[in-house]
Design a protein around this motif. Structure first.
Motif, PDB file in Angstrom:
ATOM      1  N   THR A 150       0.849  -1.181   0.000  1.00 29.49           N
ATOM      2  CA  THR A 150       0.000   0.000   0.000  1.00 29.49           C
ATOM      3  C   THR A 150       0.888   1.235   0.000  1.00 29.49           C
ATOM      4  OG1 THR A 150      -1.722  -1.167   1.227  1.00 29.49           O
ATOM      5  CG2 THR A 150      -1.840   1.240   1.186  1.00 29.49           C
ATOM      6  N   VAL A 151       0.757   2.039  -1.025  1.00 34.05           N
ATOM      7  CA  VAL A 151       1.544   3.270  -1.167  1.00 34.05           C
ATOM      8  C   VAL A 151       0.581   4.422  -1.366  1.00 34.05           C
ATOM      9  CG1 VAL A 151       3.314   4.483  -2.495  1.00 34.05           C
ATOM     10  CG2 VAL A 151       3.506   2.009  -2.137  1.00 34.05           C
ATOM     11  N   ALA A 152       0.684   5.446  -0.508  1.00 31.05           N
ATOM     12  CA  ALA A 152      -0.198   6.616  -0.561  1.00 31.05           C
ATOM     13  C   ALA A 152      -1.672   6.208  -0.509  1.00 31.05           C
ATOM     14  CB  ALA A 152       0.095   7.445  -1.806  1.00 31.05           C
ATOM     15  N   GLY A 153      -1.965   5.167   0.251  1.00 32.85           N
ATOM     16  CA  GLY A 153      -3.345   4.734   0.433  1.00 32.85           C
ATOM     17  C   GLY A 153      -3.892   3.850  -0.657  1.00 32.85           C
ATOM     18  N   HIS A 154      -3.086   3.536  -1.670  1.00 30.61           N
ATOM     19  CA  HIS A 154      -3.564   2.708  -2.786  1.00 30.61           C
ATOM     20  C   HIS A 154      -2.885   1.343  -2.746  1.00 30.61           C
ATOM     21  CE1 HIS A 154      -5.577   6.171  -4.551  1.00 30.61           C
ATOM     22  NE2 HIS A 154      -4.445   6.857  -4.448  1.00 30.61           N
ATOM     23  N   PRO A 155      -3.666   0.250  -2.769  1.00 31.32           N
ATOM     24  CA  PRO A 155      -3.061  -1.090  -2.773  1.00 31.32           C
ATOM     25  C   PRO A 155      -2.544  -1.460  -4.159  1.00 31.32           C
ATOM     26  CG  PRO A 155      -5.446  -1.271  -2.810  1.00 31.32           C
ATOM     27  CD  PRO A 155      -5.128   0.204  -2.714  1.00 31.32           C
ATOM     28  N   HIS A 156      -1.457  -2.184  -4.193  1.00 28.55           N
ATOM     29  CA  HIS A 156      -0.875  -2.665  -5.448  1.00 28.55           C
ATOM     30  C   HIS A 156      -0.520  -4.138  -5.247  1.00 28.55           C
ATOM     31  CE1 HIS A 156      -0.417   1.493  -6.981  1.00 28.55           C
ATOM     32  NE2 HIS A 156      -0.073   1.784  -5.735  1.00 28.55           N
ATOM     33  N   ASP A 157      -1.141  -5.007  -6.043  1.00 30.17           N
ATOM     34  CA  ASP A 157      -0.901  -6.443  -5.914  1.00 30.17           C
ATOM     35  C   ASP A 157       0.477  -6.810  -6.454  1.00 30.17           C
ATOM     36  OD1 ASP A 157      -3.385  -6.918  -4.776  1.00 30.17           O
ATOM     37  OD2 ASP A 157      -4.352  -7.239  -6.718  1.00 30.17           O
ATOM     38  N   LEU A 158       1.122  -7.746  -5.776  1.00 29.20           N
ATOM     39  CA  LEU A 158       2.404  -8.256  -6.236  1.00 29.20           C
ATOM     40  C   LEU A 158       2.177  -9.343  -7.280  1.00 29.20           C
ATOM     41  CD1 LEU A 158       4.280  -8.525  -2.813  1.00 29.20           C
ATOM     42  CD2 LEU A 158       4.563  -6.769  -4.555  1.00 29.20           C
ATOM     43  N   PRO A 159       3.140  -9.557  -8.163  1.00 30.76           N
ATOM     44  CA  PRO A 159       2.987 -10.622  -9.162  1.00 30.76           C
ATOM     45  C   PRO A 159       2.964 -11.984  -8.477  1.00 30.76           C
ATOM     46  CG  PRO A 159       5.223  -9.728  -9.211  1.00 30.76           C
ATOM     47  CD  PRO A 159       4.437  -8.843  -8.304  1.00 30.76           C
ATOM     48  N   ARG A 160       2.337 -12.945  -9.103  1.00 31.81           N
ATOM     49  CA  ARG A 160       2.319 -14.309  -8.592  1.00 31.81           C
ATOM     50  C   ARG A 160       2.912 -15.245  -9.624  1.00 31.81           C
ATOM     51  NH1 ARG A 160      -1.023 -14.535  -4.029  1.00 31.81           N
ATOM     52  NH2 ARG A 160       0.031 -16.538  -3.691  1.00 31.81           N
ATOM     53  N   PRO A 161       3.675 -16.232  -9.245  1.00 33.00           N
ATOM     54  CA  PRO A 161       4.082 -16.495  -7.871  1.00 33.00           C
ATOM     55  C   PRO A 161       5.050 -15.435  -7.354  1.00 33.00           C
ATOM     56  CG  PRO A 161       5.280 -17.928  -9.372  1.00 33.00           C
ATOM     57  CD  PRO A 161       4.279 -17.199 -10.207  1.00 33.00           C
ATOM     58  N   PHE A 162       5.105 -15.308  -6.028  1.00 28.85           N
ATOM     59  CA  PHE A 162       6.009 -14.345  -5.392  1.00 28.85           C
ATOM     60  C   PHE A 162       6.719 -15.029  -4.232  1.00 28.85           C
ATOM     61  CE2 PHE A 162       6.667 -11.164  -1.974  1.00 28.85           C
ATOM     62  CZ  PHE A 162       7.658 -10.409  -2.597  1.00 28.85           C
ATOM     63  N   HIS A 163       8.042 -15.036  -4.312  1.00 32.81           N
ATOM     64  CA  HIS A 163       8.836 -15.687  -3.275  1.00 32.81           C
ATOM     65  C   HIS A 163      10.020 -14.805  -2.898  1.00 32.81           C
ATOM     66  CE1 HIS A 163       6.640 -19.445  -3.839  1.00 32.81           C
ATOM     67  NE2 HIS A 163       6.747 -19.226  -5.139  1.00 32.81           N
ATOM     68  N   VAL A 164      10.341 -14.800  -1.622  1.00 31.58           N
ATOM     69  CA  VAL A 164      11.504 -14.066  -1.120  1.00 31.58           C
ATOM     70  C   VAL A 164      12.495 -15.074  -0.554  1.00 31.58           C
ATOM     71  CG1 VAL A 164      12.353 -12.431   0.607  1.00 31.58           C
ATOM     72  CG2 VAL A 164      10.213 -11.964  -0.605  1.00 31.58           C
ATOM     73  N   LEU A 165      13.724 -14.969  -0.998  1.00 31.70           N
ATOM     74  CA  LEU A 165      14.826 -15.721  -0.411  1.00 31.70           C
ATOM     75  C   LEU A 165      15.764 -14.697   0.215  1.00 31.70           C
ATOM     76  CD1 LEU A 165      15.515 -18.418  -3.157  1.00 31.70           C
ATOM     77  CD2 LEU A 165      14.266 -18.695  -1.019  1.00 31.70           C
ATOM     78  N   ALA A 166      15.719 -14.579   1.532  1.00 32.19           N
ATOM     79  CA  ALA A 166      16.530 -13.605   2.254  1.00 32.19           C
ATOM     80  C   ALA A 166      17.795 -14.278   2.774  1.00 32.19           C
ATOM     81  CB  ALA A 166      15.733 -12.994   3.403  1.00 32.19           C
ATOM     82  N   THR A 167      18.875 -13.512   2.890  1.00 32.63           N
ATOM     83  CA  THR A 167      20.115 -14.060   3.414  1.00 32.63           C
ATOM     84  C   THR A 167      20.515 -13.325   4.680  1.00 32.63           C
ATOM     85  OG1 THR A 167      21.638 -12.579   2.215  1.00 32.63           O
ATOM     86  CG2 THR A 167      20.866 -14.544   1.054  1.00 32.63           C
ATOM     87  N   GLN A 168      21.202 -14.053   5.550  1.00 32.83           N
ATOM     88  CA  GLN A 168      21.784 -13.475   6.752  1.00 32.83           C
ATOM     89  C   GLN A 168      23.205 -13.990   6.894  1.00 32.83           C
ATOM     90  OE1 GLN A 168      18.413 -12.370  10.096  1.00 32.83           O
ATOM     91  NE2 GLN A 168      19.603 -14.208  10.352  1.00 32.83           N
ATOM     92  N   ASN A 169      24.098 -13.094   7.263  1.00 33.88           N
ATOM     93  CA  ASN A 169      25.479 -13.462   7.534  1.00 33.88           C
ATOM     94  C   ASN A 169      25.592 -13.724   9.032  1.00 33.88           C
ATOM     95  OD1 ASN A 169      28.203 -13.599   8.041  1.00 33.88           O
ATOM     96  ND2 ASN A 169      28.736 -11.745   6.928  1.00 33.88           N
ATOM     97  N   PRO A 170      25.908 -14.951   9.457  1.00 37.44           N
ATOM     98  CA  PRO A 170      25.940 -15.247  10.890  1.00 37.44           C
ATOM     99  C   PRO A 170      27.177 -14.723  11.599  1.00 37.44           C
ATOM    100  CG  PRO A 170      26.610 -17.171   9.647  1.00 37.44           C
ATOM    101  CD  PRO A 170      26.232 -16.120   8.629  1.00 37.44           C
ATOM    102  N   LEU A 171      28.125 -14.152  10.860  1.00 35.91           N
ATOM    103  CA  LEU A 171      29.381 -13.723  11.470  1.00 35.91           C
ATOM    104  C   LEU A 171      29.336 -12.270  11.927  1.00 35.91           C
ATOM    105  CD1 LEU A 171      31.947 -15.397   9.052  1.00 35.91           C
ATOM    106  CD2 LEU A 171      31.084 -16.251  11.225  1.00 35.91           C
ATOM    107  N   GLU A 172      29.090 -11.366  10.998  1.00 36.27           N
ATOM    108  CA  GLU A 172      29.119  -9.942  11.327  1.00 36.27           C
ATOM    109  C   GLU A 172      27.770  -9.507  11.888  1.00 36.27           C
ATOM    110  OE1 GLU A 172      30.868  -7.306   8.370  1.00 36.27           O
ATOM    111  OE2 GLU A 172      31.508  -9.066   7.260  1.00 36.27           O
ATOM    112  N   GLN A 173      27.726  -9.214  13.166  1.00 39.90           N
ATOM    113  CA  GLN A 173      26.491  -8.774  13.799  1.00 39.90           C
ATOM    114  C   GLN A 173      26.558  -7.323  14.260  1.00 39.90           C
ATOM    115  OE1 GLN A 173      23.775 -10.577  13.683  1.00 39.90           O
ATOM    116  NE2 GLN A 173      24.918 -12.212  12.674  1.00 39.90           N
ATOM    117  N   GLU A 174      27.734  -6.690  14.140  1.00 35.03           N
ATOM    118  CA  GLU A 174      27.848  -5.292  14.546  1.00 35.03           C
ATOM    119  C   GLU A 174      27.108  -4.397  13.555  1.00 35.03           C
ATOM    120  OE1 GLU A 174      31.329  -1.967  15.513  1.00 35.03           O
ATOM    121  OE2 GLU A 174      31.854  -4.060  15.165  1.00 35.03           O
ATOM    122  N   GLY A 175      26.269  -3.513  14.079  1.00 35.46           N
ATOM    123  CA  GLY A 175      25.526  -2.602  13.220  1.00 35.46           C
ATOM    124  C   GLY A 175      24.378  -3.257  12.480  1.00 35.46           C
TER     125      GLY A 175
END
Length: 337
Positions: A150-175
């Motif tokens: 939702t941007v400026a009160g207007h909904p916008h549908d995401l394309p389908r299929p929609f998948h997120v693959l997020a990464t995390q580095n387990p070493l650097e945790q500062e900041g």
């Protein structure tokens, strides 16, 4: 009066036919991915299971283990529009979702136009998601859960299929800004990416430092992928598997550990019903990836760790005594194994 015929989608013969066609395509996809990604068979399988289950995955591993290359390769093989966001502390929600800009027409009239952000893709890599501020993390995670922004009160549908693959580095945790538990729960699985073994690293040296590299090809189209995701939900699950899932998840909660005071002492909080739902979907998808028509208890045991480990926490005393989440999950698995 004759009995009602089953729905075509639930007809066993139809499920078998669709599953056989899906297995052939999935095997082709795995073969193509293996030409590019070496020594990460478990990671590839769990990532495919996550996508076939219709969910999002959290990839955790040190830099240089081909996490970005895996997402790029999956985007090509699965025919998905893939994009990547490098998360930084100064990244704003509008940098992900998009924003409205004012444009002036030739006649002098002005109007707002929405410019979509990179979240409007089918496979999004959120690189080092824990480096973004909580406000930006929440914007992405809301899109993951609701499949629209939702941007400026207007909904916008995401394309389908929609998948997120997020990464995390387990070493650097500062900041960094670790993901809150409620947001971690939105990820279907946490997929740990480990170092390759000796032979896999030998292949990496020989096949990626020459004049040419293997390139993936498109094997599955987005429409086929969505059909496979629906097939996963139609696959039958035996009562023994359902009971195994319930026993596993409920035993990982401090108040419901079946009378084992030792496990109760170790667990601060455990997985909720979303973990049970995740296992119900992922065990079916894993069975399909391996060419079977229904899941078994072995699938529950194989996926217990990636489904549960980011949905539970140990007490302070358990951590002080050197216990780990994996150890506790292994003890819980032993009850149903």
């Amino acid at each position: 009066m004759s009995a009602m015929s089953p729905s075509p989608e639930l007809d066993p013969a139809r499920i078998v036919q669709d599953a056989e066609a899906a297995v052939e395509k999935i095997n082709q996809a795995r073969t193509d991915i293996a030409r590019v990604i070496f020594g990460q068979e478990d990671v590839v399988e769990r990532t495919l299971v996550t996508i076939l289950s219709g969910g999002h995955g959290l990839l955790v591993g040190v830099p240089g283990l081909a996490k970005t290359k895996l997402v790029d390769t999956l985007g090509t093989v699965l025919g998905l529009n893939a994009r990547r966001i490098q998360f930084t502390p100064d990244l704003m929600p509008s940098d992900i979702l998009g924003a409205e800009v004012m444009e002036q027409a030739a006649d002098g009239s002005r109007a707002f136009r929405f410019i979509p952000g990179p979240v409007f893709s089918q496979l999004l890599m959120a690189d080092e998601i824990n480096r973004a501020s909580p406000r930006t993390q929440s914007a992405l995670l809301q899109a993951m859960q609701e499949y629209h922004v939702t941007v400026a009160g207007h909904p916008h549908d995401l394309p389908r299929p929609f998948h997120v693959l997020a990464t995390q580095n387990p070493l650097e945790q500062e900041g960094t800004y670790p993901l809150p538990e409620a947001q971690l729960d939105r990820f279907l699985m946490q997929i740990d990416v480990h170092y390759p073994d000796l032979e896999a690293e030998r292949r990496i040296l020989l096949e990626t430092t020459g004049a040419s590299e293997a390139k993936p090809r498109t094997v599955i189209q987005p429409e086929e992928l969505q059909a496979f995701q629906q097939l996963v939900r139609r696959m039958p699950v035996g009562e023994s598997v359902v009971e195994a899932i319930l026993r596993l998840v409920r035993s990982a909660r401090p108040a419901e550990s079946g009378g084992d005071d030792d496990i109760t002492r170790l667990i601060a909080w455990g997985p909720g019903p979303r973990a049970s739902q995740a296992l119900m979907l992922t065990v079916r998808a894993r069975a399909l990836v391996e060419g079977r028509l229904s899941p078994s208890i072995d699938d529950v045991l194989a996926l217990a760790e990636p489904v549960l480990q980011h949905r539970m926490a140990l007490t302070f005393s358990a951590r002080a005594d050197g216990h780990s989440i994996r150890d506790v999950i292994a003890r819980v698995k032993a009850r149903i194994g």
